[in-house]
Design a protein around this motif. Structure first.
Motif, PDB file in Angstrom:
ATOM      1  N   VAL A   9      14.465  11.338  -7.312  1.00 49.79           N
ATOM      2  CA  VAL A   9      14.862  10.252  -8.266  1.00 49.79           C
ATOM      3  C   VAL A   9      13.870  10.020  -9.243  1.00 49.79           C
ATOM      4  O   VAL A   9      14.163   9.937 -10.516  1.00 49.79           O
ATOM      5  CB  VAL A   9      15.036   8.729  -7.292  1.00 49.79           C
ATOM      6  N   ASP A  10      12.391  10.146  -8.893  1.00 49.08           N
ATOM      7  CA  ASP A  10      11.307  10.120  -9.663  1.00 49.08           C
ATOM      8  C   ASP A  10      11.421  11.483 -10.634  1.00 49.08           C
ATOM      9  O   ASP A  10      11.222  11.056 -12.104  1.00 49.08           O
ATOM     10  CB  ASP A  10      10.084   9.937  -8.819  1.00 49.08           C
ATOM     11  N   TYR A  11      11.605  12.576 -10.410  1.00 46.91           N
ATOM     12  CA  TYR A  11      11.686  13.580 -10.966  1.00 46.91           C
ATOM     13  C   TYR A  11      12.753  13.539 -12.226  1.00 46.91           C
ATOM     14  O   TYR A  11      12.586  13.905 -13.081  1.00 46.91           O
ATOM     15  CB  TYR A  11      12.221  14.759 -10.115  1.00 46.91           C
ATOM     16  N   ILE A  12      14.009  13.196 -11.496  1.00 46.40           N
ATOM     17  CA  ILE A  12      15.160  12.921 -12.489  1.00 46.40           C
ATOM     18  C   ILE A  12      14.885  12.213 -13.649  1.00 46.40           C
ATOM     19  O   ILE A  12      15.085  12.147 -14.845  1.00 46.40           O
ATOM     20  CB  ILE A  12      16.528  12.496 -11.787  1.00 46.40           C
ATOM     21  N   VAL A  13      14.235  10.686 -13.389  1.00 44.39           N
ATOM     22  CA  VAL A  13      14.021   9.887 -14.143  1.00 44.39           C
ATOM     23  C   VAL A  13      12.990  10.178 -15.247  1.00 44.39           C
ATOM     24  O   VAL A  13      13.165   9.938 -16.303  1.00 44.39           O
ATOM     25  CB  VAL A  13      13.662   8.578 -13.656  1.00 44.39           C
ATOM     26  N   ARG A  14      11.926  10.857 -14.649  1.00 46.83           N
ATOM     27  CA  ARG A  14      10.671  11.246 -15.457  1.00 46.83           C
ATOM     28  C   ARG A  14      11.588  12.454 -16.784  1.00 46.83           C
ATOM     29  O   ARG A  14      11.187  12.533 -17.819  1.00 46.83           O
ATOM     30  CB  ARG A  14       9.635  11.875 -14.915  1.00 46.83           C
ATOM     31  N   ALA A  15      12.438  13.153 -16.274  1.00 45.90           N
ATOM     32  CA  ALA A  15      13.078  14.344 -16.941  1.00 45.90           C
ATOM     33  C   ALA A  15      13.922  13.736 -18.134  1.00 45.90           C
ATOM     34  O   ALA A  15      14.255  14.322 -19.352  1.00 45.90           O
ATOM     35  CB  ALA A  15      14.029  15.314 -16.239  1.00 45.90           C
ATOM     36  N   HIS A  16      14.312  12.281 -17.822  1.00 48.01           N
ATOM     37  CA  HIS A  16      14.932  11.806 -18.983  1.00 48.01           C
ATOM     38  C   HIS A  16      13.981  10.594 -19.739  1.00 48.01           C
ATOM     39  O   HIS A  16      14.578  10.053 -20.603  1.00 48.01           O
ATOM     40  CB  HIS A  16      15.944  10.747 -18.402  1.00 48.01           C
ATOM     41  N   GLY A  17      12.576  11.039 -19.622  1.00 47.93           N
ATOM     42  CA  GLY A  17      11.996  10.215 -20.441  1.00 47.93           C
ATOM     43  C   GLY A  17      11.840   8.762 -19.876  1.00 47.93           C
ATOM     44  O   GLY A  17      11.233   7.734 -20.809  1.00 47.93           O
ATOM     45  N   GLY A  18      12.221   8.493 -18.789  1.00 46.86           N
ATOM     46  CA  GLY A  18      12.202   7.175 -18.363  1.00 46.86           C
ATOM     47  C   GLY A  18      10.992   6.776 -17.258  1.00 46.86           C
ATOM     48  O   GLY A  18      10.228   7.789 -17.195  1.00 46.86           O
ATOM     49  N   GLU A  19      11.011   5.765 -16.315  1.00 41.78           N
ATOM     50  CA  GLU A  19      10.091   5.430 -15.354  1.00 41.78           C
ATOM     51  C   GLU A  19      10.933   4.630 -14.157  1.00 41.78           C
ATOM     52  O   GLU A  19      11.981   4.281 -14.478  1.00 41.78           O
ATOM     53  CB  GLU A  19       9.089   4.770 -15.807  1.00 41.78           C
ATOM     54  N   VAL A  20      10.295   4.615 -13.017  1.00 38.33           N
ATOM     55  CA  VAL A  20      10.818   3.770 -11.988  1.00 38.33           C
ATOM     56  C   VAL A  20       9.949   2.688 -11.352  1.00 38.33           C
ATOM     57  O   VAL A  20       8.593   2.870 -11.642  1.00 38.33           O
ATOM     58  CB  VAL A  20      11.093   4.724 -10.733  1.00 38.33           C
ATOM     59  N   ARG A  21      10.377   1.607 -11.283  1.00 39.02           N
ATOM     60  CA  ARG A  21       9.673   0.363 -10.964  1.00 39.02           C
ATOM     61  C   ARG A  21      10.225   0.012  -9.752  1.00 39.02           C
ATOM     62  O   ARG A  21      11.352   0.180  -9.308  1.00 39.02           O
ATOM     63  CB  ARG A  21       9.411  -0.596 -12.036  1.00 39.02           C
ATOM     64  N   VAL A  22       9.191  -0.712  -8.876  1.00 42.84           N
ATOM     65  CA  VAL A  22       9.564  -1.023  -7.441  1.00 42.84           C
ATOM     66  C   VAL A  22       8.979  -2.483  -7.431  1.00 42.84           C
ATOM     67  O   VAL A  22       7.806  -2.716  -7.453  1.00 42.84           O
ATOM     68  CB  VAL A  22       9.025  -0.143  -6.321  1.00 42.84           C
ATOM     69  N   GLU A  23      10.016  -3.396  -6.843  1.00 42.96           N
ATOM     70  CA  GLU A  23       9.236  -4.797  -6.274  1.00 42.96           C
ATOM     71  C   GLU A  23       9.885  -4.778  -4.883  1.00 42.96           C
ATOM     72  O   GLU A  23      11.156  -4.329  -4.591  1.00 42.96           O
ATOM     73  CB  GLU A  23      10.173  -5.763  -7.263  1.00 42.96           C
ATOM     74  N   ARG A  61       0.702  -1.121   0.162  1.00 39.67           N
ATOM     75  CA  ARG A  61      -0.118   0.053   0.069  1.00 39.67           C
ATOM     76  C   ARG A  61       0.798   1.302  -0.171  1.00 39.67           C
ATOM     77  O   ARG A  61       0.377   2.602  -0.207  1.00 39.67           O
ATOM     78  CB  ARG A  61      -1.009   0.036   1.169  1.00 39.67           C
ATOM     79  N   GLU A  62       2.100   1.270   0.200  1.00 45.32           N
ATOM     80  CA  GLU A  62       3.033   2.117   0.450  1.00 45.32           C
ATOM     81  C   GLU A  62       3.796   2.661  -0.895  1.00 45.32           C
ATOM     82  O   GLU A  62       4.434   3.502  -1.090  1.00 45.32           O
ATOM     83  CB  GLU A  62       4.131   2.166   1.564  1.00 45.32           C
ATOM     84  N   ARG A  63       3.855   1.951  -1.684  1.00 53.89           N
ATOM     85  CA  ARG A  63       4.785   1.696  -2.927  1.00 53.89           C
ATOM     86  C   ARG A  63       4.441   2.782  -3.973  1.00 53.89           C
ATOM     87  O   ARG A  63       5.364   3.371  -4.463  1.00 53.89           O
ATOM     88  CB  ARG A  63       4.658   0.293  -3.727  1.00 53.89           C
ATOM     89  N   LYS A  64       3.210   3.377  -3.836  1.00 58.14           N
ATOM     90  CA  LYS A  64       2.966   4.596  -4.731  1.00 58.14           C
ATOM     91  C   LYS A  64       3.368   5.723  -4.044  1.00 58.14           C
ATOM     92  O   LYS A  64       3.872   6.841  -4.597  1.00 58.14           O
ATOM     93  CB  LYS A  64       1.669   4.567  -5.241  1.00 58.14           C
ATOM     94  N   ARG A  65       3.228   5.688  -2.584  1.00 57.64           N
ATOM     95  CA  ARG A  65       3.339   6.975  -2.026  1.00 57.64           C
ATOM     96  C   ARG A  65       4.854   7.517  -1.798  1.00 57.64           C
ATOM     97  O   ARG A  65       5.039   8.514  -1.305  1.00 57.64           O
ATOM     98  CB  ARG A  65       2.653   6.795  -0.484  1.00 57.64           C
TER      99      ARG A  65
END
Length: 201
Positions: A163-177, A133-137
């Motif tokens: 991290v999310d800001y930098i990756v989105r600025a590079h046209g990418g995405e972050v995934r969490v497992e 429940r915390e992974r998006k927050r």
């Protein structure tokens, strides 16, 4: 004035200096983000160079703390169009999080590999894990899953939002497992140079 105690104190000061420097860097980055004044310098870079710079930035601190860091870069990866310093900052924040949220036995892994038409950077730990429940927050600014642990480790809840800001600025995405008590894997997926959008514009 015993040599061993002197060395211990100096190592403690050095670790605290690194931690405070990271904290200040994150606050400065956050401030620029808030004012839309962060500027990225996109160039063609080799993935191995980003990983090497990240590893070198943490080498002394991790060695002193007894952290085991495994680094694995797949051969013949395509180049990426990125801001090298920003990307290193993102990986440092992930590794810093991994360090803080693992127990005494710290086994961390930094990998780079191809993922279809993208390049992936993955940071894996053997830490406490993150509830589903915390992974998006966790990417919200100043959000902390465990405030008591964050206080004891000196966190402020900005690292993952940066991290999310930098990756989105590079046209990418972050995934969490993640699995509670079984560690977490954060994966940054970025376009290979041939597929990268005109982020420099």
């Amino acid at each position: 004035f015993e040599p061993r105690k002197t060395r211990d104190y100096l190592e403690l000061v050095a670790r605290e200096n690194v931690r405070l420097s990271r904290l200040i860097d994150n606050f400065l980055t956050f401030s620029r983000m808030e004012r839309n004044r962060h500027r990225f310098e996109f160039t063609l870079i080799a993935v191995a160079e980003v990983v090497k710079a990240t590893e070198e930035a943490l080498a002394d601190r991790f060695r002193a703390a007894g952290v085991r860091l495994e680094v694995d870069v797949a051969p013949r990866l395509p180049a990426i169009r990125a801001d090298a310093d920003a990307l290193v900052t993102a990986l440092l924040n992930l590794l810093d999080n991994a360090y803080k949220f693992t127990g005494e036995e710290k086994d961390l892994r930094l990998r780079a590999f191809a993922a279809e038409e993208r390049v992936a950077f993955a940071v894996e730990d053997n830490g406490i894990g993150i509830p589903a429940r915390e992974r998006k927050r966790i990417f919200r600014r100043f959000y902390q899953v465990d405030r008591r642990l964050a206080r004891s480790t000196g966190g402020c809840g900005l690292g993952l939002s940066i991290v999310d800001y930098i990756v989105r600025a590079h046209g990418g995405e972050v995934r969490v497992e993640s699995r509670l008590g079984g560690g977490s894997i954060f994966t940054l997926l970025l376009p290979a140079a041939a597929n990268a959008r005109g982020a420099a514009a």
